[in-house]
Scaffold this active site. Structure first.
Site, PDB file in Angstrom:
ATOM      1  CB  SER A 207      -0.805  -0.093   1.125  1.00 23.40           C
ATOM      2  OG  SER A 207      -2.087   0.819   0.946  1.00 23.40           O
ATOM      3  CG  ASP A 432      -6.134  -2.711  -4.137  1.00 26.97           C
ATOM      4  OD1 ASP A 432      -6.595  -1.842  -3.582  1.00 26.97           O
ATOM      5  OD2 ASP A 432      -5.044  -3.349  -3.740  1.00 26.97           O
ATOM      6  CG  HIS A 461      -5.119  -2.904  -0.106  1.00 25.42           C
ATOM      7  ND1 HIS A 461      -4.613  -2.139  -1.008  1.00 25.42           N
ATOM      8  CD2 HIS A 461      -4.512  -2.351   1.007  1.00 25.42           C
ATOM      9  CE1 HIS A 461      -3.683  -1.313  -0.452  1.00 25.42           C
ATOM     10  NE2 HIS A 461      -3.814  -1.533   0.852  1.00 25.42           N
TER      11      HIS A 461
END
Length: 503
Positions: A207, A432, A461
């Site tokens: 991320s 995502d 994710h």
């Protein structure tokens, strides 16, 4: 002393005017010669923790009080086969990375046997010198009301609360805010590397930590042996662009993955037999909570809380789709909900972010790259997002206005190119919601020499250590043996869970 001697020889800093690695004076001795006093971590005794002193501003290290960065280490389980240090970081920005090496090494034991897995709380976060912006009550008020309300009074309220958030940051942390940037954080990382006594590290980041890793690799390419960037923020662009794409991707995940899934299990959740019926029921619940918010203990569940809980549960289908569906079902028969259902509802609707997370999130995203300052533009843009992609689009004004009102940052721009790097492995699913695939492709193009592993047919994710044997095999071969794919590849997503989750 060996680590200190190595550090003074190999750890340069860069001037604000230049993004090239290796420019600038050497690190001052008070940082370069410090020793890390490793002790069992209070929150995770299987790990070692220490505290590292860093300058407030790496470009002017004699100015302002020093900061503390909390660091951690999971020693290689097989010292005879140890091949180096794997540094990992947390997402957000704003999440804590300090205890993550324990779970990471446990989920990938071969990697945990071969590497010292290390991590940290980024400056501004958790056990490091924290940034403070809001009280708990102010944080709750920021997400109260109804972000979809486009009346003049409601829009003024959103802007006022964003102004109050910025004012709170300046009042409580004003002398810290300018230095909470990714560009400053990567220099903390390189000091950590040098104090560990190694010339190179491998890296894993999911991320936001892909942005952090890409910046580190750009500033210090000669320090990177292998790097895995998992669920990629488009680090070749701006935070304004990144957040501008999220309303569409969260709506896509909600409408194309979650709603068909809950409809498939109508016999369990009674939420509609088609995605359209399930969406209509969800919207009806939102209207009901707007008109009559539900009080559960100290928690008030209104329309924004429904949005936030739904957003938060779009990230990982296996645990989150069933728990969100169960919570939604419980709301439909709330007077007769069981104690277990009431506890679930409190957990699902009462766990969205925190004042500390929000403070670090806004500090980094508002500082790192420029934002348009025209509030009229954001009011118009958010009206479009609210109409077309309301799940996350309704809150867009509150987020953008905060950065539009933020003090202008002079953080150096970092242009990611991949120059001087070994092959970098990038992972992303096509649906995502947070680090959307279109942005990952743009980041992949910018990071030349990288290989993109696309997870088709899914939207989770975080792809590594997520139950996908194809992804895990590729990453493990890369980290353990240096075997990178010679071209971009695809892995099929794991099947969506049943009503009780994966398995």
């Amino acid at each position: 002393m060996a680590a200190a001697a190595l550090l003074s020889a190999v750890l340069p800093t860069a001037s604000p005017a230049r993004a090239a690695a290796g420019s600038g004076p050497p690190v001052p001795a008070r940082y370069a010669h410090q020793q890390l006093n490793w002790q069992p971590c209070a929150a995770k005794p299987s790990l070692e923790c220490a505290r590292m002193t860093v300058p407030r501003d790496w470009h002017h290290p004699g100015t302002g009080a020093d900061l503390t960065v909390a660091v951690s280490r999971h020693r290689a389980a097989d010292p005879a086969r140890r091949r180096g240090v794997l540094m990992m970081a947390a997402g957000g920005p704003g999440a804590s990375g300090l205890t993550r090496p324990a779970g990471f090494a446990a989920r990938s034991p071969a990697v945990g046997a071969a590497y010292d897995v290390v991590s940290f709380d980024q400056r501004g976060v958790g056990s490091s010198t924290p940034v403070r912006c809001q009280t708990e009550a102010e944080f709750q008020d920021f997400y109260a009301h109804d972000f979809r309300d486009r009346s003049p009074a409601a829009l003024r309220g959103v802007l006022d609360r964003s102004r109050q958030l910025v004012a709170g940051c300046l009042r409580r942390s004003g002398d810290l805010l300018p230095w909470l940037t990714t560009e400053q954080a990567v220099r903390d990382m390189d000091l950590f590397r040098a104090l560990l006594g190694v010339r190179k590290i491998s890296y894993y980041g999911p991320s936001y930590a892909t942005w952090l890793g890409a910046y580190y690799a750009t500033e210090f390419p000669q320090r990177v042996e292998r790097a895995v960037l998992d669920s990629n923020v488009n680090f070749s662009g701006t935070w304004q662009d990144v957040e501008g794409g999220q309303p569409r991707s969260f709506q896509r995940r909600f409408e194309q993955d979650f709603l068909p899934w809950i409809a498939r299990y109508d016999a369990t959740y009674h939420y509609g037999r088609t995605a359209a019926e399930a969406k209509a029921r969800w919207e009806a619940r939102r209207r009901a909570l707007r008109d009559h918010p539900l009080t559960v203990g100290s928690l008030t569940i209104g329309p924004n809380q429904l949005d936030s809980a739904t957003i938060q549960n779009m990230y990982d289908a296996a645990p989150q789709f069933p728990q969100l569906a169960s919570a939604l079902s419980a709301l439909d028969h709330w007077p007769s909900a069981t104690p277990a259902e009431r506890t679930l509802v409190r957990n699902v609707f009462g766990s969205y972010l925190s004042p500390g997370f929000a403070a670090a999130f806004f500090s980094v995203t508002c500082n790192d790259t420029p934002w348009r300052r025209d509030l009229g533009h954001w009011i118009r843009r958010s009206a479009e997002d609210t109409a077309t992609h309301p799940l996350a689009g309704a809150r867009a004004l509150a987020y953008a206005a905060t950065c539009a009102l933020w003090p202008v940052s002079d953080a150096p721009r970092v242009r990611v190119t991949g120059k001087g790097l070994p092959t970098t492995l990038m992972l992303n699913s096509v649906h995502d919601p947070a680090t959307y695939y279109e942005g990952a492709v743009a980041a992949h193009r910018a990071l030349r020499g990288s290989r993109l592993v696309t997870v088709t047919g899914g939207g989770d994710h975080g792809q590594y250590q997520n139950g996908n044997a194809c992804v895990d095999r590729i990453v493990n071969a890369y980290l353990l043996d240096g075997d990178a794919p010679d071209r971009d590849v695809a892995c099929a997503a794991v099947p969506l869970p049943g009503p009780q989750g994966r398995g």
